[in-house]
Design a protein around this motif. Structure first.
Motif, PDB file in Angstrom:
ATOM      1  N   THR A  83      -7.651  37.201  -5.109  1.00  0.00           N
ATOM      2  CA  THR A  83      -8.280  37.992  -6.159  1.00  0.00           C
ATOM      3  C   THR A  83      -9.014  39.199  -5.570  1.00  0.00           C
ATOM      4  O   THR A  83      -8.902  40.317  -6.072  1.00  0.00           O
ATOM      5  CB  THR A  83      -9.252  37.103  -6.962  1.00  0.00           C
ATOM      6  OG1 THR A  83      -8.492  36.051  -7.544  1.00  0.00           O
ATOM      7  CG2 THR A  83      -9.948  37.884  -8.058  1.00  0.00           C
ATOM      8  N   LYS A  86      -6.838  42.200  -4.662  1.00  0.00           N
ATOM      9  CA  LYS A  86      -6.224  42.986  -5.728  1.00  0.00           C
ATOM     10  C   LYS A  86      -7.099  44.170  -6.122  1.00  0.00           C
ATOM     11  O   LYS A  86      -6.634  45.096  -6.781  1.00  0.00           O
ATOM     12  CB  LYS A  86      -5.996  42.098  -6.955  1.00  0.00           C
ATOM     13  CG  LYS A  86      -4.795  41.184  -6.807  1.00  0.00           C
ATOM     14  CD  LYS A  86      -4.687  40.243  -7.984  1.00  0.00           C
ATOM     15  CE  LYS A  86      -3.526  39.275  -7.754  1.00  0.00           C
ATOM     16  NZ  LYS A  86      -3.677  38.054  -8.528  1.00  0.00           N
ATOM     17  N   ARG A  87      -8.364  44.117  -5.781  1.00  0.00           N
ATOM     18  CA  ARG A  87      -9.287  45.161  -6.243  1.00  0.00           C
ATOM     19  C   ARG A  87      -8.992  46.502  -5.594  1.00  0.00           C
ATOM     20  O   ARG A  87      -8.712  46.568  -4.403  1.00  0.00           O
ATOM     21  CB  ARG A  87     -10.722  44.744  -5.927  1.00  0.00           C
ATOM     22  CG  ARG A  87     -11.017  43.434  -6.585  1.00  0.00           C
ATOM     23  CD  ARG A  87     -12.454  43.201  -6.825  1.00  0.00           C
ATOM     24  NE  ARG A  87     -12.512  42.015  -7.677  1.00  0.00           N
ATOM     25  CZ  ARG A  87     -13.593  41.313  -7.901  1.00  0.00           C
ATOM     26  NH1 ARG A  87     -14.727  41.688  -7.366  1.00  0.00           N
ATOM     27  NH2 ARG A  87     -13.545  40.262  -8.679  1.00  0.00           N
ATOM     28  N   ARG A  88      -9.116  47.509  -6.402  1.00  0.00           N
ATOM     29  CA  ARG A  88      -8.895  48.857  -5.908  1.00  0.00           C
ATOM     30  C   ARG A  88      -9.957  49.219  -4.860  1.00  0.00           C
ATOM     31  O   ARG A  88      -9.650  49.756  -3.805  1.00  0.00           O
ATOM     32  CB  ARG A  88      -8.959  49.846  -7.069  1.00  0.00           C
ATOM     33  CG  ARG A  88      -8.741  51.264  -6.650  1.00  0.00           C
ATOM     34  CD  ARG A  88      -8.775  52.169  -7.841  1.00  0.00           C
ATOM     35  NE  ARG A  88      -7.756  51.799  -8.823  1.00  0.00           N
ATOM     36  CZ  ARG A  88      -7.495  52.514  -9.909  1.00  0.00           C
ATOM     37  NH1 ARG A  88      -8.168  53.609 -10.152  1.00  0.00           N
ATOM     38  NH2 ARG A  88      -6.581  52.134 -10.749  1.00  0.00           N
ATOM     39  N   ASP A  89     -11.229  48.911  -5.170  1.00  0.00           N
ATOM     40  CA  ASP A  89     -12.292  49.163  -4.204  1.00  0.00           C
ATOM     41  C   ASP A  89     -12.402  47.942  -3.312  1.00  0.00           C
ATOM     42  O   ASP A  89     -13.145  47.018  -3.599  1.00  0.00           O
ATOM     43  CB  ASP A  89     -13.615  49.421  -4.925  1.00  0.00           C
ATOM     44  CG  ASP A  89     -13.514  50.662  -5.786  1.00  0.00           C
ATOM     45  OD1 ASP A  89     -12.918  51.639  -5.308  1.00  0.00           O
ATOM     46  OD2 ASP A  89     -14.009  50.634  -6.919  1.00  0.00           O
TER      47      ASP A  89
ATOM     48  N   ASP B  21      -7.872  48.995 -13.167  1.00  0.00           N
ATOM     49  CA  ASP B  21      -7.509  48.358 -11.896  1.00  0.00           C
ATOM     50  C   ASP B  21      -6.249  47.501 -12.092  1.00  0.00           C
ATOM     51  O   ASP B  21      -5.740  47.368 -13.211  1.00  0.00           O
ATOM     52  CB  ASP B  21      -8.690  47.503 -11.401  1.00  0.00           C
ATOM     53  CG  ASP B  21      -8.735  47.411  -9.882  1.00  0.00           C
ATOM     54  OD1 ASP B  21      -7.678  47.534  -9.241  1.00  0.00           O
ATOM     55  OD2 ASP B  21      -9.841  47.211  -9.335  1.00  0.00           O
ATOM     56  N   TYR B  22      -5.780  46.965 -11.031  1.00  0.00           N
ATOM     57  CA  TYR B  22      -4.612  46.084 -10.885  1.00  0.00           C
ATOM     58  C   TYR B  22      -4.281  45.273 -12.157  1.00  0.00           C
ATOM     59  O   TYR B  22      -5.127  44.556 -12.681  1.00  0.00           O
ATOM     60  CB  TYR B  22      -4.938  45.139  -9.733  1.00  0.00           C
ATOM     61  CG  TYR B  22      -3.806  44.325  -9.172  1.00  0.00           C
ATOM     62  CD1 TYR B  22      -3.278  44.634  -7.918  1.00  0.00           C
ATOM     63  CD2 TYR B  22      -3.313  43.221  -9.846  1.00  0.00           C
ATOM     64  CE1 TYR B  22      -2.268  43.855  -7.377  1.00  0.00           C
ATOM     65  CE2 TYR B  22      -2.296  42.447  -9.306  1.00  0.00           C
ATOM     66  CZ  TYR B  22      -1.782  42.780  -8.074  1.00  0.00           C
ATOM     67  OH  TYR B  22      -0.796  42.005  -7.548  1.00  0.00           O
TER      68      TYR B  22
END
Lengths: 329, 347
Positions: A83, A86-89, B21-22
């Motif tokens: 999880t 998956k984060r952009r940041d 986001d994703y």
């Protein structure tokens, strides 16, 4: 593999209850390192630092039916790390704090077994915090038949050991504690600390699981002289000059993983393969093995096979004799 | 990689919608008129095929799943905040249940009256009429996946070491044990088989009636996606970039080798059969490719491959048309029309 490893590093912090694990994690978070750190731990501590994320974990162990009888992974870690990635940041660094009673094997094996985690994260080092005053108490605690002593396992898996609470013991006691640690794990680096205060570069980005940075094993620690106690978990170091036969060494590695994998907690080493200009480096956790050709031997460099095994009931003579049988005559 | 000429897919270069986001999950409404997506940002989206729609905050932390009702214009979401929620298409909350832990999976009962989900170690049931009163069940391990049989009489829940079968809101009436961690569970459309894809790179199947089981191993990576075809003859599973297809006709797949479908170069993020052309399997991967397969025991099976040049993260197939929706790790949703390919196939 790209030249620069862009995977996010993960440090695993283990240690017995009261050794100073949470103090170490808090200390890392409060220091000015400019990193965005995610912490995965069992109980929320007193952590409230900007830019840090603290996630509660459950230490859920999955056995893996992959032909490796001792292979276990942390199911909760797979979910949490999956999880997070998956984060952009993305986070710059991840700390995993285990409970005092945790076996480090499933945590380490998670980074070998799950390909998504492996692709995005790298296990940097296992850091074990030791309470200098109470280590002996935990190490020699009588366990029921078949029950592992977690304090011994946590030391056996460590790449870095913090001998903490040094203000509570004498110099003589400290030397004894250090000898106890080294008699179990001759390959780990040791540092003395108070309040878990340690140079952050020593615990973060240590690269202890990095094949290209396999530590040169210090032969000084590998002699029999450190065996002060009759204990089943020890380190065995092998140092031998001369090239090895590729076919024979493959056979030896196969034997090692199948027959000894259950008992070997950690292993790493450098091998001088016949007709190869490159070092072959390997490491492993139980039956999980990672090996690859490394940099070329330097001109004039002693081409020494050098490896260390940390585990239970290891037969030094057997390991050594079988390895030497692979040397080119 | 096939060197044959592969059909080109029609592809809208304009995203249907964007979240922050994703995209973790994506789905079509029962009538194929709406597409919903779930995002790591905590958002959920609902859009018509004309791109009119809404993005709304569904959960605190990641939204992990989105599923439309099989009978009405309602949708359900699950999140790492431990909530399972039912919404109308305007993003108005209809019902919710919150438990400790993360929601790993949800599934609508085929009758549309409730959503079942796994949150931490609980099996959560949320009624779409907004009434609360269904009993929740506790599990011994974290719930990973849920699935219903075709008429919604029996619920199947996968957790480490077991698949449990529930009937009504009573305790589990049957256990299908096996020492492994299921990541996805699907019941065959004829309700004869339970199939799970597992963490330890295996596929496990049980006969619902007597619990006798089969194990398929040797996959390169964990098995996160499985799909039965309409007739229950074929079970497809994805492991990294390869799809394996197992034939359950006759004596079943025991001892047989699967048909292997290769064409993607990276991790597959979703597979499923087309509703409008049930012999065709669709797959999408993180390399940006969407592939259409018409698997036969012999001969060509890849009938179309399209490179979207997008970092794909999720796939959904319309139940009513030749439209496929994909989500990206940037939070966008795109539609692909595969009508042209179907004509090629049927002529």
């Amino acid at each position: 593999m790209p030249d620069v490893d862009t995977r996010v590093p993960v440090t695993v912090v283990t240690g017995f209850l009261g050794s100073g694990k949470t103090t170490l994690v808090n200390y890392i978070l409060s220091e000015d390192h400019g990193k965005r750190i995610a912490v995965i731990e069992n109980e929320f501590g007193e952590i409230g630092i900007d830019d840090a994320l603290v996630i509660d974990a459950e230490e859920e162990i999955f056995e893996m039916n992959n032909g490796c009888i001792c292979c276990t992974v942390r199911g909760d870690l797979i979910r949490i790390l999956g999880t997070l990635m998956k984060r952009r940041d993305k986070f710059d660094y991840i700390l995993v704090e285990t409970t005092g009673l945790a076996d480090p094997a499933p945590v380490a094996q998670t980074f070998f077994v799950d390909e998504e985690i492996r692709a995005q994260l790298r296990l940097d080092a296992i850091v074990t915090v030791v309470d200098a005053k109470h280590l002996a108490l935990h190490l020699f605690e009588e366990k029921e038949e078949g029950i592992e002593n977690e304090a011994v396992e946590q030391l056996a898996f460590a790449d870095r050991v913090l001998i903490n609470k040094i203000d509570l013991v004498s110099e003589q006691e400290l030397i004894q504690v250090e000898n106890q640690v080294r008699s179990i794990n001759a390959g780990a680096s040791l540092v003395r600390t108070q309040m878990s205060k340690v140079d952050l570069d020593w615990v973060l980005n240590a690269g202890a699981f990095d094949l290209s940075r396999i530590l040169e094993v210090d032969p000084e620690f590998l002699g029999d002289s450190e065996h002060q106690h009759d204990q089943s978990v020890t380190s065995v170091g092998i140092e031998a000059e001369g090239p090895v036969n590729l076919e024979k060494i493959n056979g030896w590695l196969g034997w090692l993983l199948v027959e000894k994998g259950v008992d070997i907690f950690r292993m790493k080493g450098i091998i001088n393969v016949e007709n190869s200009e490159n070092r072959f480096v390997f490491q492993g956790v139980h039956m999980l093995f990672d090996g690859q050709p490394d940099r070329a031997w330097k001109p004039g460099e002693r081409r020494v096979n050098n490896m260390i095994f940390i585990g239970r009931n290891l037969d030094r003579d057997e390991l050594d004799t079988r390895f030497r049988a692979c040397l080119v005559k | 990689m096939s060197s044959e000429v592969i059909n080109e897919l029609q592809f809208s270069t304009q995203p249907l919608c964007r979240t922050d986001d994703y995209v973790t999950s994506i789905d079509f409404s029962f009538d194929g008129r709406f597409v919903g997506s779930a995002s790591v940002s905590g958002e959920a989206s609902v859009h018509g095929l004309d791109a009119n729609g809404i993005v709304f905050a569904a959960h605190t932390g990641d939204t992990t799943r989105i599923r439309f009702s099989p009978t009405a214009h309602e949708l359900a979401t699950g999140g790492i905040d431990g909530a399972v929620r039912i919404w109308n298409l305007s993003g108005v909350l209809i019902a919710e249940e919150v438990r400790k832990g993360w929601c790993n999976d949800i599934a609508w009962r085929p009758t549309g009256v409730e959503v079942a989900g796994v949150v931490g170690r609980s099996v959560v049931r949320v009624l779409s009429n907004g009434f609360n009163g269904v009993k929740h069940q506790e599990l011994d391990a974290t719930g990973e996946c849920v699935g219903w049989d075709s008429d919604g009489r029996r619920l199947f829940v996968g957790a480490y070491g077991v698949v449990l079968m529930f009937q009504g809101d009573a305790r589990a009436i049957r256990e299908y044990p096996w020492k492994g961690a299921p990541l996805v569970v699907r019941i065959s459309p004829d309700d004869k088989w339970i199939a799970t894809g597992n963490q330890d790179s295996s596929l496990h199947c049980w006969k619902v009636s007597n619990g006798s089981d089969l194990q398929m191993t040797g996959f390169e990576t964990k098995v996160q996606h499985i799909a039965w075809n309409e007739s229950s003859r074929f079970l497809a599973n994805a492991s990294f970039n390869v799809i394996s297809l197992w034939d359950f006709s006759g004596k079943g797949p025991k001892g047989s080798r699967p048909i292997e479908l290769t064409g993607h170069t990276s991790r597959i993020v979703g597979i499923g059969y087309l509703k409008t052309a049930p012999e065709i399997l669709v797959s999408a991967a993180t390399d940006g490719t969407v592939c259409l397969w018409r698997p036969t025991a012999k001969g060509r099976s890849l009938i179309a491959r399209h490179d979207t040049h997008l970092p794909l993260s999720a796939l959904a197939i319309s139940p009513q048309s030749s439209t496929v929706a994909v989500g990206t790790d940037e939070g966008e949703v795109f539609l692909l029309d595969i009508a042209g390919i179907q004509q090629t196939v049927t002529t």
